[in-house]
Design a protein around this motif. Sequence first.
Motif, PDB file in Angstrom:
ATOM      1  N   PHE A 128       0.601  -1.028   0.030  1.00 23.23           N
ATOM      2  CA  PHE A 128      -0.035  -0.054  -0.108  1.00 23.23           C
ATOM      3  C   PHE A 128       0.918   1.270  -0.002  1.00 23.23           C
ATOM      4  CE2 PHE A 128       0.802  -1.232   4.288  1.00 23.23           C
ATOM      5  CZ  PHE A 128       1.095  -0.155   4.996  1.00 23.23           C
ATOM      6  N   ALA A 129       0.334   2.505  -0.315  1.00 24.18           N
ATOM      7  CA  ALA A 129       1.181   3.567  -0.402  1.00 24.18           C
ATOM      8  C   ALA A 129       1.119   4.074   1.000  1.00 24.18           C
ATOM      9  CB  ALA A 129       0.447   4.674  -1.154  1.00 24.18           C
ATOM     10  N   ARG A 130       2.299   4.304   1.768  1.00 28.68           N
ATOM     11  CA  ARG A 130       1.870   4.898   3.145  1.00 28.68           C
ATOM     12  C   ARG A 130       2.200   6.358   2.967  1.00 28.68           C
ATOM     13  NH1 ARG A 130       3.290   2.642   7.827  1.00 28.68           N
ATOM     14  NH2 ARG A 130       4.033   0.639   6.691  1.00 28.68           N
ATOM     15  N   LEU A 131       0.903   6.983   3.515  1.00 25.75           N
ATOM     16  CA  LEU A 131       0.942   8.289   3.629  1.00 25.75           C
ATOM     17  C   LEU A 131       1.546   8.905   4.888  1.00 25.75           C
ATOM     18  CD1 LEU A 131      -3.040   8.309   2.734  1.00 25.75           C
ATOM     19  CD2 LEU A 131      -0.911   8.456   1.384  1.00 25.75           C
ATOM     20  N   ALA A 132       1.808   8.363   5.927  1.00 25.26           N
ATOM     21  CA  ALA A 132       2.198   8.718   7.236  1.00 25.26           C
ATOM     22  C   ALA A 132       2.475   7.514   7.982  1.00 25.26           C
ATOM     23  CB  ALA A 132       1.322   9.666   7.770  1.00 25.26           C
ATOM     24  N   PRO A 133       3.334   7.703   9.304  1.00 25.46           N
ATOM     25  CA  PRO A 133       3.439   6.583  10.001  1.00 25.46           C
ATOM     26  C   PRO A 133       1.898   6.148  10.500  1.00 25.46           C
ATOM     27  CG  PRO A 133       4.888   8.494  10.651  1.00 25.46           C
ATOM     28  CD  PRO A 133       4.062   8.972   9.546  1.00 25.46           C
ATOM     29  N   GLY A 134       1.798   4.700  10.152  1.00 24.58           N
ATOM     30  CA  GLY A 134       0.683   4.077  10.829  1.00 24.58           C
ATOM     31  C   GLY A 134      -0.356   4.514   9.669  1.00 24.58           C
ATOM     32  N   ILE A 135      -0.391   5.250   8.851  1.00 22.39           N
ATOM     33  CA  ILE A 135      -1.518   5.426   7.826  1.00 22.39           C
ATOM     34  C   ILE A 135      -1.055   5.204   6.206  1.00 22.39           C
ATOM     35  CG2 ILE A 135      -3.238   7.277   7.032  1.00 22.39           C
ATOM     36  CD1 ILE A 135      -2.599   8.722   9.438  1.00 22.39           C
ATOM     37  N   GLY A 136      -1.921   4.212   5.717  1.00 20.50           N
ATOM     38  CA  GLY A 136      -1.641   3.695   4.212  1.00 20.50           C
ATOM     39  C   GLY A 136      -2.872   3.971   3.289  1.00 20.50           C
ATOM     40  N   LEU A 137      -2.737   3.894   2.168  1.00 17.62           N
ATOM     41  CA  LEU A 137      -3.606   4.161   1.416  1.00 17.62           C
ATOM     42  C   LEU A 137      -3.691   2.694   0.284  1.00 17.62           C
ATOM     43  CD1 LEU A 137      -6.234   5.520   0.017  1.00 17.62           C
ATOM     44  CD2 LEU A 137      -4.221   6.462  -1.709  1.00 17.62           C
ATOM     45  N   GLY A 138      -4.616   1.839   0.540  1.00 17.00           N
ATOM     46  CA  GLY A 138      -4.411   0.412  -0.109  1.00 17.00           C
ATOM     47  C   GLY A 138      -5.213   0.489  -1.419  1.00 17.00           C
ATOM     48  N   THR A 139      -5.167  -0.622  -2.140  1.00 18.56           N
ATOM     49  CA  THR A 139      -5.800  -1.070  -3.299  1.00 18.56           C
ATOM     50  C   THR A 139      -7.216  -1.656  -3.341  1.00 18.56           C
ATOM     51  OG1 THR A 139      -4.595  -2.642  -4.030  1.00 18.56           O
ATOM     52  CG2 THR A 139      -3.804  -0.418  -4.779  1.00 18.56           C
ATOM     53  N   MET A 140      -7.507  -1.972  -2.248  1.00 24.73           N
ATOM     54  CA  MET A 140      -8.788  -2.615  -2.069  1.00 24.73           C
ATOM     55  C   MET A 140     -10.040  -1.963  -2.068  1.00 24.73           C
ATOM     56  SD  MET A 140      -7.203  -2.193   0.996  1.00 24.73           S
ATOM     57  CE  MET A 140      -7.249  -1.629   2.562  1.00 24.73           C
ATOM     58  N   THR A 141     -11.213  -2.459  -2.665  1.00 20.36           N
ATOM     59  CA  THR A 141     -12.553  -1.775  -2.852  1.00 20.36           C
ATOM     60  C   THR A 141     -13.444  -2.871  -2.184  1.00 20.36           C
ATOM     61  OG1 THR A 141     -11.684  -0.522  -4.991  1.00 20.36           O
ATOM     62  CG2 THR A 141     -14.223  -1.211  -4.406  1.00 20.36           C
ATOM     63  N   TYR A 142     -14.290  -2.081  -1.390  1.00 22.11           N
ATOM     64  CA  TYR A 142     -15.421  -3.142  -0.733  1.00 22.11           C
ATOM     65  C   TYR A 142     -16.687  -2.283  -0.805  1.00 22.11           C
ATOM     66  CZ  TYR A 142     -17.519  -6.102   2.889  1.00 22.11           C
ATOM     67  OH  TYR A 142     -18.384  -6.803   3.813  1.00 22.11           O
ATOM     68  N   ARG A 143     -17.614  -2.751  -1.596  1.00 29.01           N
ATOM     69  CA  ARG A 143     -18.941  -2.258  -1.705  1.00 29.01           C
ATOM     70  C   ARG A 143     -19.929  -3.207  -1.168  1.00 29.01           C
ATOM     71  NH1 ARG A 143     -17.013  -1.144  -7.187  1.00 29.01           N
ATOM     72  NH2 ARG A 143     -16.021   0.905  -7.214  1.00 29.01           N
ATOM     73  N   PRO A 144     -20.359  -3.300  -0.020  1.00 29.56           N
ATOM     74  CA  PRO A 144     -21.523  -4.191   0.526  1.00 29.56           C
ATOM     75  C   PRO A 144     -22.466  -4.539  -0.229  1.00 29.56           C
ATOM     76  CG  PRO A 144     -20.759  -2.720   2.092  1.00 29.56           C
ATOM     77  CD  PRO A 144     -20.242  -1.842   0.883  1.00 29.56           C
ATOM     78  N   THR A 145     -22.764  -5.649  -0.383  1.00 33.24           N
ATOM     79  CA  THR A 145     -24.008  -5.830  -1.408  1.00 33.24           C
ATOM     80  C   THR A 145     -25.259  -5.927  -0.438  1.00 33.24           C
ATOM     81  OG1 THR A 145     -23.855  -8.261  -0.703  1.00 33.24           O
ATOM     82  CG2 THR A 145     -22.602  -7.483  -2.764  1.00 33.24           C
ATOM     83  N   ALA A 146     -26.264  -6.212  -1.113  1.00 37.15           N
ATOM     84  CA  ALA A 146     -27.787  -6.291  -0.283  1.00 37.15           C
ATOM     85  C   ALA A 146     -27.450  -7.365   0.970  1.00 37.15           C
ATOM     86  CB  ALA A 146     -28.850  -6.269  -1.121  1.00 37.15           C
TER      87      ALA A 146
END
Length: 530
Positions: free
Chosen positions: A394-412
């Motif tokens: 993942f892209a590390r934005l700051a210590p302990g904080i990152g931006l990942g590539t996962m997507t989660y859209r809850p189904t019904a």
Amino acid sequence: MTAQTTDVLVIGSGFGGAIPAYYLAAGGARVTILERGPRLAAADFTQSMRLGTYNRIVDVIRGEGIAVVAGNCVGGGSVIYFAASLRAPSFAFERRGSLGRRIWPVSLTRSTLDPWYERVEQAIPVTRAGWPDVSFAGGVLAAACAHSGHTCNPVPVAVDTKRCTNCNWMLSGCRFDAKRSMLLNYLPAAEAHGMTIRPLHEVQTVGPSHVTGYRYAVTYKVLDPDDYSCTFHTGTIDAKVVVLAAGAVGTPVILQRSALLLGGIPAAVGRYFSGNGDRVSVADVDEARVRSLLGLSRPDGVPYEGLPIGRPITAATYDYLDPAAPEFSRFMLQQIYFPPITNVLAQTAQPPHWFGIPGRALRSRWRSWLTVLAMTEDDNEGFFAQVPPCTGSFARLAPGIGLGTMTYRPTARTLGGWQKADTALRSILETEGLARVLPWSGDVAGSVTAHPLSSARMGDNPETSALTDLNELRGHLGLFVTDASAVPSSLTVNPSLTIAALAERATPAIIERAIQAGVPVRHGAPLPVP
């Protein structure tokens, strides 16, 4: 770039990595663990939420629609987890989900996994907690359950309750060696047999080895301990067998980045991602009602105000785990505590939901909250998109904080399960005005989970599973996945014990593959019982 060799290379040192590493080392193999995070001992853990302390070993990785809390240190998630240790119910292994057919391998059922559960429970070991071990918050949930006609029980934990001080700083690591993480059992036992751990080694790719007698070449970067976004140097290590245990966010990204090198990977890698159906709610408890309705008070006379007192998880109701109930309607409700840094996620009943004067008023009462985690049956609807342009998972934005590539859209189906859990929780806690139940806001981080699963899952169908029923990556002999990403579906309970049991179960197959590769390793090492 320096080149090295080992018989077995393990990527990650949490439950999924430490367990096979021990048995292989104890059986005579040369074993090396590469761990992305730093190595800390009990004296190094700090009871603080100051930046630069907890975020040395905890990562919050934000994706689209979901945020994942993950361990980043030697011992992995076992260092920061809340130690609830439960076997998954039998129906969890029979789930069909939106596929319409069995998700788990036919060879894996609760009964076939029970012997492996038992091994882990002995090795860690797991404590069968009693009511004296339950926190004030857990006691309020139990009393509310009884008042509304439901049962509630102490939760078994991987904690030495005699050593535990109830400091409630589990997320920051245990300073008292009371929480039975991998630092106290499998890892030291493996090191006693010659296994080597290399902290701050972030794996980039797995590809074919060009060294005679070795199958895989793994590239890595050595990270600056003061700034994980900086690299000291790079290297490659060749191995006869590789065990991937970098977590449900790390493992699929390593495999995706390695796809061309490996000549392709199963289509299911990076698909069917699950947050274990996690759904967190805050109940704003009326102190007067705690005394008048439940008859409870603390020794100092305060009716409750006990959210931060005791261990984070101590009590749960299993009343909604009915095997005869339809899928997506079963769940567990578990009392849990989160540090005040997460209070921004509590939303008010009326707009503005999570900021402004109403939000501030709600958070000012946080000591009177009762936080409850529902673990439901989600639909495995998450997926990982393109490989991050940066190194790592993942892209590390700051210590302990990152931006990942996962997507989660809850189904019904997932949303329906959450709604049923919300309704059940309100029926317990809003009885006669005891509390107001307020789910965590999805506006800030989307769904939030500390239990990511299934991103390179096991199964019988090659179209919908990345691994065989023995955890080997399809089409790649000697490349195994033994972490949370291998778990096929959400469990309705905390997944750590199941991850560990599956790693125990996979180990004989890993040893056998190592033997076939010419590694002088033996089966039958004893449990690493303390």
